[in-house]
Design a protein around this motif. Structure first.
Motif, PDB file in Angstrom:
ATOM      1  N   LEU A  76      12.021  -1.728  -5.432  1.00 18.82           N
ATOM      2  CA  LEU A  76      12.379  -3.065  -5.874  1.00 18.82           C
ATOM      3  C   LEU A  76      13.394  -3.878  -5.105  1.00 18.82           C
ATOM      4  CD1 LEU A  76      10.473  -2.602  -8.209  1.00 18.82           C
ATOM      5  CD2 LEU A  76      12.502  -3.047  -9.730  1.00 18.82           C
ATOM      6  N   THR A  77      14.478  -2.799  -4.741  1.00 22.75           N
ATOM      7  CA  THR A  77      15.426  -3.313  -3.841  1.00 22.75           C
ATOM      8  C   THR A  77      15.110  -3.834  -2.577  1.00 22.75           C
ATOM      9  OG1 THR A  77      16.996  -2.022  -4.972  1.00 22.75           O
ATOM     10  CG2 THR A  77      17.897  -2.726  -2.795  1.00 22.75           C
ATOM     11  N   GLU A  78      14.411  -2.992  -1.739  1.00 20.41           N
ATOM     12  CA  GLU A  78      13.802  -3.072  -0.231  1.00 20.41           C
ATOM     13  C   GLU A  78      13.070  -4.315  -0.362  1.00 20.41           C
ATOM     14  OE1 GLU A  78      13.818   1.305   1.151  1.00 20.41           O
ATOM     15  OE2 GLU A  78      12.093   0.217   1.431  1.00 20.41           O
ATOM     16  N   ALA A  79      12.109  -4.370  -1.202  1.00 21.71           N
ATOM     17  CA  ALA A  79      11.156  -5.822  -1.460  1.00 21.71           C
ATOM     18  C   ALA A  79      11.874  -6.954  -1.321  1.00 21.71           C
ATOM     19  CB  ALA A  79      10.183  -5.618  -2.220  1.00 21.71           C
ATOM     20  N   ARG A  80      12.742  -6.851  -2.408  1.00 16.72           N
ATOM     21  CA  ARG A  80      13.802  -8.028  -2.650  1.00 16.72           C
ATOM     22  C   ARG A  80      14.470  -8.599  -1.149  1.00 16.72           C
ATOM     23  NH1 ARG A  80      14.365 -12.785  -4.126  1.00 16.72           N
ATOM     24  NH2 ARG A  80      16.430 -13.568  -5.068  1.00 16.72           N
ATOM     25  N   GLN A  81      14.937  -7.233  -0.750  1.00 19.30           N
ATOM     26  CA  GLN A  81      15.783  -7.830   0.778  1.00 19.30           C
ATOM     27  C   GLN A  81      14.810  -8.372   1.554  1.00 19.30           C
ATOM     28  OE1 GLN A  81      17.219  -3.878   1.532  1.00 19.30           O
ATOM     29  NE2 GLN A  81      19.155  -4.304   0.323  1.00 19.30           N
ATOM     30  N   LEU A  82      13.486  -8.124   1.521  1.00 16.44           N
ATOM     31  CA  LEU A  82      12.533  -8.799   2.563  1.00 16.44           C
ATOM     32  C   LEU A  82      12.277  -9.955   2.160  1.00 16.44           C
ATOM     33  CD1 LEU A  82       9.836  -5.928   3.104  1.00 16.44           C
ATOM     34  CD2 LEU A  82      11.219  -7.204   4.809  1.00 16.44           C
ATOM     35  N   GLY A  83      12.333 -10.423   0.932  1.00 19.62           N
ATOM     36  CA  GLY A  83      11.960 -11.828   0.605  1.00 19.62           C
ATOM     37  C   GLY A  83      11.363 -11.968  -0.660  1.00 19.62           C
ATOM     38  N   GLN A 107       8.126   8.017   3.266  1.00 19.45           N
ATOM     39  CA  GLN A 107       8.151   8.133   4.577  1.00 19.45           C
ATOM     40  C   GLN A 107       8.645   6.938   5.584  1.00 19.45           C
ATOM     41  OE1 GLN A 107       3.920   8.535   4.713  1.00 19.45           O
ATOM     42  NE2 GLN A 107       4.070  10.816   4.402  1.00 19.45           N
ATOM     43  N   HIS A 108       8.639   5.547   4.791  1.00 22.98           N
ATOM     44  CA  HIS A 108       9.011   4.541   5.755  1.00 22.98           C
ATOM     45  C   HIS A 108       9.601   3.398   4.826  1.00 22.98           C
ATOM     46  CE1 HIS A 108       6.651   5.600   9.203  1.00 22.98           C
ATOM     47  NE2 HIS A 108       5.694   6.107   8.277  1.00 22.98           N
ATOM     48  N   SER A 109      10.508   2.876   5.260  1.00 22.15           N
ATOM     49  CA  SER A 109      11.047   1.450   4.264  1.00 22.15           C
ATOM     50  C   SER A 109      10.121   0.647   4.498  1.00 22.15           C
ATOM     51  CB  SER A 109      12.210   0.942   5.259  1.00 22.15           C
ATOM     52  OG  SER A 109      11.813   0.268   6.427  1.00 22.15           O
ATOM     53  N   LEU A 110      10.191  -0.323   3.329  1.00 22.91           N
ATOM     54  CA  LEU A 110       9.134  -1.401   3.069  1.00 22.91           C
ATOM     55  C   LEU A 110       9.309  -2.402   4.437  1.00 22.91           C
ATOM     56  CD1 LEU A 110       9.098  -2.470  -0.439  1.00 22.91           C
ATOM     57  CD2 LEU A 110       7.536  -1.141   0.902  1.00 22.91           C
TER      58      LEU A 110
END
Lengths: 380, 91
Positions: free
Chosen positions: A56-63, A282-285
């Motif tokens: 959730l955090t990573e997707a939010r950072q992406l926009g 394995q990877h960041s979003l």
């Protein structure tokens, strides 16, 4: 990042939507479920609460700003309240897409307190008998109680009814049923043929006559009840003569994460063979969104064949749905055969012409999932 | 329909927020969103269930004194916003 990659980079849009498929567990057995038919293999490998929070955090950072909690039945997850609260704090608009099973009035109140923005409840039909037969469990009375509780707790009320040959002729009763529940929005979503629905397509697809009648009834209802309740009617792709954009454009808007943490450009994309499916462990979003082969391959129009390549509408529909192209032609780079310009359009027409049930419905449950895997009829 | 005394609010369940990633205000609603241009955002931010349309027009005229026909723009936009169900009146 340099050279061509940098140029490419400029064109990569930011995602707006995250679909979190929290679990494939579900008390219902709907034969038109869009989940993969081999879901039984993923039941024991669900992401933990902390892993979901990181997603959730990573997707939010992406926009991403719209967050859908889906499944399976997301209410099966006991950490749903925690994840809703976390998503809301990050600034998401949080949507719960549920069958109503696993909800209770207390849970609805708790979710509201944690900032849940919207609950969509699905019904299988407007009659108790058909609803319970299609869903494979006695859910009707509970769904009604939950729909009323959603309304009573001040949420916008969104009802979703998946339409197909077995319930589409009840459309008038369905609309009046929705009205009696004081729905704000009603989605009359014709089945799209992925997952279990693809397995059952010959026994689900409505006839041209059924579809035309349902649209006419819906239009009449809209005219009589303008403004009160917003009704969306989604025509099955198979009856269109131009395809729809795949998830609003492959890798432009949408990220789906499966219960075990696979990251997909749409929730069905795993059917397409030949890709290493990226995984959140394995990877960041960010890497998956920008760099992975899966997200890049069908971005834009470079991958297209004829008739798409030279088509003046190619930027409108981006060649349509890649999963549908693969399921119906065996080639994920083909023009979506829904398109009248596709030379394979006849495979779609043939399906549409067939009327009347040919085979019994295969209900979505673990036993049938194992059988489909064993018989090699699964489309992953 | 609406007049100078009408008090509008963002429809319950909808949410207006600034999005850094889009460098814009966006209106969020069940399974959808709309990106707002600066003038639409300036109007919607003031639909708070307290200000009347007249209050909004007066405020915006102070803030944007160079815009001609501002009141007309506000009414036109709000008519669309009501039709789309983005705002409503509690009465």
């Amino acid at each position: 990042m340099n050279g061509d990659n940098a140029a490419n980079d400029q064109q990569v849009a930011i995602p707006r939507w995250l679909l979190a498929e929290l679990t494939y567990r579900c008390p219902q057995q709907c034969p038109y479920c869009s989940n993969p038919t081999d879901y039984v293999n993923q039941l024991d490998s669900e992401l933990s609460t902390d892993e979901w929070k990181r997603v959730l955090t990573e997707a939010r950072q992406l926009g991403a700003v719209q967050l859908g909690f889906s499944g399976g039945e997301p209410c099966v997850r006991q950490d749903l309240e925690q994840l809703v609260a976390y998503g809301r704090q990050l600034g998401y608009y949080t949507n719960l897409i549920t069958s109503g099973m696993g909800l209770s009035e207390q849970r609805i109140i708790a979710l509201k307190a944690r900032g849940l923005d919207h609950i969509q409840i699905s019904f299988e039909a407007s009659s108790e008998q058909l609803n319970n037969r299609l869903g494979g469990c006695d859910s009707f009375q509970h769904k009604i109680a939950m729909a009323r509780a959603v309304k009573a707790n001040g949420y916008p009320m969104v009802l979703n009814i998946v339409l197909h040959r077995h319930n589409i002729d009840d459309i008038e009763a369905i609309l009046h049923f929705a009205k009696s529940l004081e729905a704000d929005f009603v989605e009359l979503a014709n089945t799209q043929y992925y997952g279990w629905a693809f397995t059952n397509r010959d026994n689900l697809i409505p006839s041209q006559r059924q579809l035309a009648n349902a649209e006419a009834v819906t239009d009449r209802f809209r005219a009589q009840h303008a403004g009160k309740m917003k009704v969306y009617f989604v025509v099955p792709d198979y009856y269109e003569d131009r395809p729809k954009r795949c998830a609003n454009g492959w890798g432009t808007t949408f990220i789906a994460v499966t219960p075990s943490g696979e990251v997909l450009p749409c929730q069905n994309a795993k059917v397409i063979p030949g890709f290493d499916i990226p995984h959140v462990s394995q990877h960041s979003l960010e890497w998956i969104w920008r760099e992975s082969m899966l997200f890049n391959h069908y971005r834009g129009t470079d991958w297209m064949q004829e008739p798409c390549r030279s088509c003046d509408e190619k930027w409108q529909d981006l060649g349509g749905c890649r999963c549908q192209a693969f399921l119906l032609t065996g080639d994920a780079s083909a023009t979506d055969p829904v398109c009248a310009k596709s030379t394979r359009r006849s495979t779609v027409i043939r399906l549409v012409d067939e009327e009347g049930p040919q085979t019994p419905l295969v209900f979505r449950n673990s036993q049938n999932s194992r059988a489909l895997i064993k018989n090699g009829r699964e489309f992953k | 329909m609406i007049d100078a005394t009408t008090i509008l609010r963002i429809r319950p369940g909808f949410r207006l927020q600034w999005e850094d990633a889009q460098q814009a205000h966006i209106l969020l609603y069940p399974e959808g969103m709309v990106k707002l241009n600066p003038s639409a955002a300036a109007i919607l931010l003031r639909c708070d269930g307290l200000r009347s349309i007249d209050d909004i027009v007066v405020e915006l005229k102070t803030e944007f004194p160079d815009v001609s026909d501002l009141a007309n723009d506000v009414y036109e936009f709000l008519a669309v916003a009501i039709e789309k169900g983005w705002v409503d009146s509690e009465r």
